[in-house]
Design a protein around this motif. Structure first.
Motif, PDB file in Angstrom:
ATOM      1  N   ARG A 230       0.832  -1.204   0.000  1.00 22.53           N
ATOM      2  CA  ARG A 230       0.000   0.000   0.000  1.00 22.53           C
ATOM      3  C   ARG A 230       0.872   1.262   0.000  1.00 22.53           C
ATOM      4  O   ARG A 230       0.488   2.293  -0.548  1.00 22.53           O
ATOM      5  CB  ARG A 230      -0.962  -0.027   1.187  1.00 22.53           C
ATOM      6  N   GLU A 231       2.050   1.166   0.582  1.00 15.69           N
ATOM      7  CA  GLU A 231       3.013   2.262   0.488  1.00 15.69           C
ATOM      8  C   GLU A 231       3.461   2.461  -0.972  1.00 15.69           C
ATOM      9  O   GLU A 231       3.632   3.588  -1.436  1.00 15.69           O
ATOM     10  CB  GLU A 231       4.229   1.973   1.371  1.00 15.69           C
ATOM     11  N   THR A 232       3.650   1.345  -1.676  1.00 17.33           N
ATOM     12  CA  THR A 232       3.959   1.444  -3.112  1.00 17.33           C
ATOM     13  C   THR A 232       2.837   2.161  -3.837  1.00 17.33           C
ATOM     14  O   THR A 232       3.079   2.999  -4.718  1.00 17.33           O
ATOM     15  CB  THR A 232       4.164   0.039  -3.715  1.00 17.33           C
TER      16      THR A 232
ATOM     17  N   PRO B 103       0.870  -5.183 -17.498  1.00 11.01           N
ATOM     18  CA  PRO B 103      -0.520  -5.645 -17.450  1.00 11.01           C
ATOM     19  C   PRO B 103      -0.640  -7.066 -16.911  1.00 11.01           C
ATOM     20  O   PRO B 103      -1.646  -7.422 -16.299  1.00 11.01           O
ATOM     21  CB  PRO B 103      -0.976  -5.554 -18.910  1.00 11.01           C
ATOM     22  N   GLY B 104       0.387  -7.885 -17.118  1.00 12.42           N
ATOM     23  CA  GLY B 104       0.321  -9.274 -16.676  1.00 12.42           C
ATOM     24  C   GLY B 104       0.318  -9.453 -15.174  1.00 12.42           C
ATOM     25  O   GLY B 104      -0.116 -10.493 -14.673  1.00 12.42           O
ATOM     26  N   SER B 105       0.792  -8.453 -14.452  1.00 11.67           N
ATOM     27  CA  SER B 105       0.806  -8.577 -12.993  1.00 11.67           C
ATOM     28  C   SER B 105      -0.575  -8.413 -12.384  1.00 11.67           C
ATOM     29  O   SER B 105      -0.823  -8.861 -11.266  1.00 11.67           O
ATOM     30  CB  SER B 105       1.749  -7.535 -12.387  1.00 11.67           C
ATOM     31  N   ARG B 106      -1.490  -7.740 -13.115  1.00 11.58           N
ATOM     32  CA  ARG B 106      -2.857  -7.494 -12.642  1.00 11.58           C
ATOM     33  C   ARG B 106      -2.869  -6.843 -11.267  1.00 11.58           C
ATOM     34  O   ARG B 106      -3.509  -7.306 -10.323  1.00 11.58           O
ATOM     35  CB  ARG B 106      -3.700  -8.777 -12.611  1.00 11.58           C
ATOM     36  N   ILE B 107      -2.160  -5.747 -11.144  1.00 12.20           N
ATOM     37  CA  ILE B 107      -2.135  -4.990  -9.902  1.00 12.20           C
ATOM     38  C   ILE B 107      -2.652  -3.574 -10.151  1.00 12.20           C
ATOM     39  O   ILE B 107      -2.198  -2.878 -11.069  1.00 12.20           O
ATOM     40  CB  ILE B 107      -0.713  -4.915  -9.304  1.00 12.20           C
TER      41      ILE B 107
ATOM     42  N   THR C  95       2.940 -10.698  -7.188  1.00  9.72           N
ATOM     43  CA  THR C  95       3.130  -9.709  -8.260  1.00  9.72           C
ATOM     44  C   THR C  95       3.149  -8.291  -7.701  1.00  9.72           C
ATOM     45  O   THR C  95       3.777  -7.402  -8.285  1.00  9.72           O
ATOM     46  CB  THR C  95       2.054  -9.856  -9.347  1.00  9.72           C
ATOM     47  N   ALA C  96       2.474  -8.067  -6.578  1.00  9.95           N
ATOM     48  CA  ALA C  96       2.564  -6.751  -5.944  1.00  9.95           C
ATOM     49  C   ALA C  96       4.000  -6.453  -5.514  1.00  9.95           C
ATOM     50  O   ALA C  96       4.482  -5.315  -5.635  1.00  9.95           O
ATOM     51  CB  ALA C  96       1.627  -6.676  -4.743  1.00  9.95           C
TER      52      ALA C  96
END
Length: 469
Positions: A142-144, A309-313, A341-342
């Motif tokens: 969440r910091e990211t 896009p592949g990370s879906r974040i 992935t996050a």
């Protein structure tokens, strides 16, 4: 032909639900066949002796149940059990595509995944990511998100951020968290295609609001006076906006335009969903709506168009009062976005990969825009060097659906304005042209030349062999 008209003499409860139930029953019995056109809403309302709004609501409910399908400019039809695949959804093998339709924003310039995964494998305590985490995501991730929101010109509180499985999942969650079935949600007259399907399936009523236009014909931001009138007369409870690089017109709202919309939202207590996936590309630095009206605004940030896009974040930032609802809805829909992935994305944000990739994509996009301007001309092309797509006006009398079909015949994917319009509105003479989904410069030029030919050639000549080699 006899008009279809249900018998409601034995109906109880809301009339609109009775009409939707009758549609479903007649489809199941075969009385309404796949592809059959239903009567215009005004005509059916007259036959039933009810208001137009009742029939409109009934048709929307039937569309939500996937029983009907509205076709812009043609009417409402019984939908097939198997719907056509949207042209926005990519195929597995796209190597031969001349793709001006899908807005993938230079995926061939995304970071080297193998290097990212190698770095991820060396992360201390990585095994903790292979388990369940809170639905809103880990505090470090969440910091990211807060760091990412800086690129969207919003100072975000990590405690008000939640991770989602991409921006589209974020939109779904926010629509459910902020609104209730039957609420009206204002959208621009041209808007993001996904919300045209997702909102009605959630029982929400989309209310299209006109865009202002410059004397040159260029589209500007949402008309605040029209939004105020919709809030007064159409039970609008909120508004969905794309202030930077509006999809599809490319317009970036001025500070005055933003403040005018915020004033209307405050006057009527409208909740705002701010979806701006392309903001980091835009050179103009203006405060997010979430900065201007933090008590009303839920903002979305995504890395799909930026690096992965592949990370879906994705990340959503919401007023504190909606935090628990958002967490619960994420948990109910997918439990959590992937912490693995996050962490991959967090590493790319920390080590400067995101910043370097954005710089490379901005440079590539400026070259593509210059080429598009040279081939298509600037008189009908709304866009800029920092916009990853353009909005192309067509000559008078040219049907964008015909241009789209002709381009498909030539191996070029493109989208006409109908994909961006709310149902029951005449198709406008525009096409969206994306810059970053075709890898090669030669192929990109060829696609543009075919588009230029398709929009200007004589209608009788359009399905003959293209003169472009």
């Amino acid at each position: 032909m006899t008009i279809w008209c249900p018998d409601l003499s034995m109906a109880s409860g809301p009339i609109y639900l009775a009409v939707a139930d009758a549609i479903e029953a007649d489809i199941r019995s075969g009385a309404l066949a796949v592809g059959e056109r239903l009567p215009p809403q005004r005509e059916l309302a007259y036959q039933l002796g009810v208001t137009l709004g009742t029939v409109t609501r009934a048709y929307r409910e039937a569309e939500r149940r996937r029983l009907l399908r509205g076709e812009t400019g043609r009417g409402t039809y019984v939908a097939p059990e198997e719907m056509d695949v949207s042209p926005l959804i990519p195929r597995e093998d796209r190597s031969s595509d001349l793709d001006l339709a899908r807005n993938f924003a230079y995926p061939h310039l995304n970071p080297d995944l193998s290097k990212g995964l190698a770095r991820l494998a060396r992360t201390p305590g990585i095994d903790r990511l292979n388990g369940f985490v809170p639905s809103e995501g880990l505090a470090s991730h969440r910091e990211t998100g807060a760091s990412l929101f800086d690129l969207f010109h919003l100072t975000a509180d990590p405690s008000n951020i939640a991770l989602t499985c991409g921006a589209q999942h974020g939109i779904q969650v926010l629509l459910q968290a902020l609104f209730r079935p039957g609420d009206g949600v204002a959208v621009d007259e041209f808007t993001y295609p996904s919300i045209l399907n997702s909102a009605p399936h959630l029982g929400l009523k989309l209310v299209p609001i006109p865009l202002m236009q410059a004397t040159s014909g260029e589209f500007l931001g949402m008309d605040p006076a029209a939004l105020a009138e919709a809030a007064r007369s159409q039970d609008v409870k909120g508004v969905f906006l794309m202030p930077n690089m509006h999809n599809p017109t490319t317009h970036t709202m001025t500070l005055a335009e933003r403040e005018a919309i915020v004033a209307v939202a405050r006057e009527f207590g409208l909740k705002i969903i701010e979806d701006d996936p392309y903001t980091p590309f835009v050179e103009t630095k203006l405060p997010a709506l979430g900065a201007l009206a933090p008590e009303l605004t839920a903002s979305i940030a995504s890395i799909s168009k930026l690096i992965s896009p592949g990370s879906r974040i994705g990340f959503v930032h919401v007023p504190r009062e909606y935090g628990n609802s958002v967490r619960n809805l994420i948990g109910e829909s997918t439990w959590m976005a992937s912490p693995i992935t996050a962490e991959l994305i967090s590493g790319w944000v920390r080590d400067g990969t995101l910043k370097r990739t954005l710089a490379e994509k901005r440079k590539a996009n400026a070259i593509r825009y210059e080429l598009a301007s040279a081939v298509l001309g600037t008189s009908r092309l709304q866009g800029a060097a920092d916009k990853v797509f353009a909005w192309l006006g067509l000559p008078v009398g040219v049907d964008p659906g015909v241009v789209e079909a002709n381009l498909a015949h030539q191996g070029v994917a493109a989208l006409s304005s109908r994909y961006f319009q709310v149902s029951d509105r005449g198709v406008k003479p525009y096409m969206r042209v994306t810059f970053g989904s075709i890898v090669g410069e030669i192929e990109f030029r060829r696609a543009l030349e075919l588009l230029d030919w398709a929009r200007t050639s004589d209608p009788g000549e359009r399905f003959r062999a293209s003169p472009v080699g």
